[in-house]
Enzyme design. Structure first.
Site, PDB file in Angstrom:
ATOM      1  N   GLU A 152     -67.513 -52.537  26.366  1.00  0.00           N
ATOM      2  CA  GLU A 152     -67.474 -52.498  24.934  1.00  0.00           C
ATOM      3  C   GLU A 152     -68.354 -53.601  24.283  1.00  0.00           C
ATOM      4  O   GLU A 152     -68.519 -53.558  23.200  1.00  0.00           O
ATOM      5  CB  GLU A 152     -65.952 -52.824  24.674  1.00  0.00           C
ATOM      6  CG  GLU A 152     -65.495 -52.738  23.283  1.00  0.00           C
ATOM      7  CD  GLU A 152     -65.891 -53.938  22.276  1.00  0.00           C
ATOM      8  OE1 GLU A 152     -66.293 -53.639  21.069  1.00  0.00           O
ATOM      9  OE2 GLU A 152     -65.870 -55.041  22.779  1.00  0.00           O
ATOM     10  N   ASP A 184     -64.426 -54.677  30.247  1.00  0.00           N
ATOM     11  CA  ASP A 184     -65.872 -55.671  30.569  1.00  0.00           C
ATOM     12  C   ASP A 184     -65.276 -56.997  29.957  1.00  0.00           C
ATOM     13  O   ASP A 184     -64.458 -57.469  29.068  1.00  0.00           O
ATOM     14  CB  ASP A 184     -66.842 -55.137  29.944  1.00  0.00           C
ATOM     15  CG  ASP A 184     -66.816 -54.836  28.257  1.00  0.00           C
ATOM     16  OD1 ASP A 184     -65.767 -54.590  27.873  1.00  0.00           O
ATOM     17  OD2 ASP A 184     -67.878 -55.146  27.857  1.00  0.00           O
TER      18      ASP A 184
HETATM   19 ZN   LIG Z   1     -65.256 -59.302  22.220  1.00  0.00          ZN
HETATM   20 ZN   LIG Z   2     -62.830 -57.515  22.635  1.00  0.00          ZN
END
Ligand SMILES: [Zn+2]
Ligand SMILES: [Zn+2]
Length: 394
Positions: free
Chosen positions: A137, A79
């Site tokens: 994440e 991401d």
């Molecule tokens: Zn980051």
């Molecule tokens: Zn990262």
């Protein structure tokens, strides 16, 4: 040029092409639709991989090795961030306000590279290798938590590894450490309720700004006077919003901040330590408060024997002069969710260089990587996949 050199050059070019496509087409967590489709299409061109979508925007590739061995999970996060890119190179983000400013485009390219190498000679691969291209994440509660709790990804996994590119380390350097590596990033939100009034007559009001300022100052006593210096704790109040104009004392103040710890016991105690200060200061000055405390990712604690194997691999792969024992960092990482379920270790690959102008901090609008680090990442992760699934060396 020898055949091996040809192959090496081809892989390097491919890694750069993957990374640049991803860099141009960033998507934030839980919205990685084009990213996942691209990864899936690339993986489907590699023979022998079983490719699936554990969740809508994550992709899994499984390789059954031709040798007996363990099951390893390799992880890349895919991401991007809601940041407007300020780089001007021709592969800069084509999406205004969205940018790969943490290096996850590089992580994805690296894991695609590892998948390609493994798929080219499955007969030499021990055990089973699962490669997870993980979504979200950067957004709590994180894609890792969803994969670990809502899918069968971790069933039967013996060991986990993954890496983060690091702009503060020179390109080509590999760093790993056993034990506590990254902190638990928890969030605190506080509303202080006073009583508004005229700025000229504070004695008739309960001033939430003056009280809030004392809370901020006193919270540092939690760090310096209630917790031993050997126990890492960070409390940062990062948002303080109150008031409208110069002569009005407002009713309320809104504060927000981050609390970082490694030690699970200290982490559990932190909310009570913080509340004691907030309660004491607010009561002393006649204000009330609401305190909300949210636990984020767990601390990332590397398993000693896996970290040791990664150290050995790093020394073989990049040489002892390019290996470093990492320092723990107060940053957080949802890779920790996998480590709740299996032993494993996370490591850093340096991506900073003056030549590539890639020493900007992570999450900065000028962030980029030295693309030479992609190859280092592939060599490390490929060697780790083979070693961690193979027979124990000790
Ligand atoms: Zn980051
Ligand atoms: Zn990262």
């Amino acid at each position: 040029m020898t055949a091996t050199q040809d192959k090496g050059t081809a892989l390097r070019d491919q890694l750069v092409a993957w990374r640049r496509w991803l860099h141009m087409n960033p998507e934030v967590g839980f919205h990685e639709h084009e990213t996942a489709a691209y990864i899936e299409a690339e993986l489907r061109q590699m023979p022998g991989l079983l490719v699936s979508r554990p969740t809508e925007t994550s992709v899994l590739a499984v390789l059954q090795g031709g040798q007996p061995g363990r099951t390893a999970l390799l992880r890349a996060d895919i991401d991007a961030l809601p940041i407007h890119e300020e780089n001007t190179f021709d592969f800069a983000s084509q999406r205004p306000g969205v940018m790969h400013a943490c290096g996850h485009d590089g992580h994805t390219a690296i894991l695609l590279g590892v998948a390609k190498l493994l798929s080219e000679s499955p007969q030499d691969v021990p055990g089973e290798i699962r490669m997870i291209f993980q979504h979200a994440e950067e957004i709590g509660p994180g894609g890792a938590e969803e994969l670990v709790t809502q899918t069968t990804l971790m069933d039967g996994v013996d060991v986990v590894t993954g890496l983060h590119l690091n702009s503060q380390l020179p390109a080509g350097v590999v760093a790993v450490k056993p034990g506590p590596f990254m902190a638990a990033p928890d969030t605190v939100e506080l509303t202080i309720r006073g009583r508004g009034g005229h700025g000229a007559h504070p004695e008739e009001a309960v001033d939430p700004i003056a009280i809030g300022a004392q809370v901020v100052g006193n919270l540092q006593h939690v760090v310096s006077r209630h917790v031993g210096a050997q126990d890492a704790l960070v409390v940062s109040i990062t948002k303080f919003v109150s008031g409208t104009t110069h002569n009005v004392i407002p009713d309320t103040a809104e504060l927000m901040g981050t609390v970082r710890t490694f030690d699970p016991d200290l982490r559990q105690k932190a909310p009570a330590l913080i509340e004691r200060v907030v309660k004491g200061v607010c009561e002393a000055h006649g204000a009330t408060y609401e305190l909300r405390y949210e636990f984020g990712y767990r601390p990332l604690i590397n398993t000693d024997w896996v970290a040791e194997q990664l150290r050995e691999i790093a020394i073989e792969t990049v040489g002892p002069e390019r290996f470093q024992v990492s320092k723990p960092t107060m940053g957080g990482e949802d890779f920790s969710a996998y480590l709740e379920r299996a032993p494993g270790a996370y490591f850093n690959v340096g991506s900073g260089s003056d030549a590539a102008d890639s020493r900007w901090p992570h999450h900065h609008p000028r962030f980029t990587i030295d693309e030479a680090s992609l190859e280092t990442g592939v060599r490390m992760l490929h060697a780790a996949a083979l070693k961690l699934t193979g027979p124990p060396t000790t």
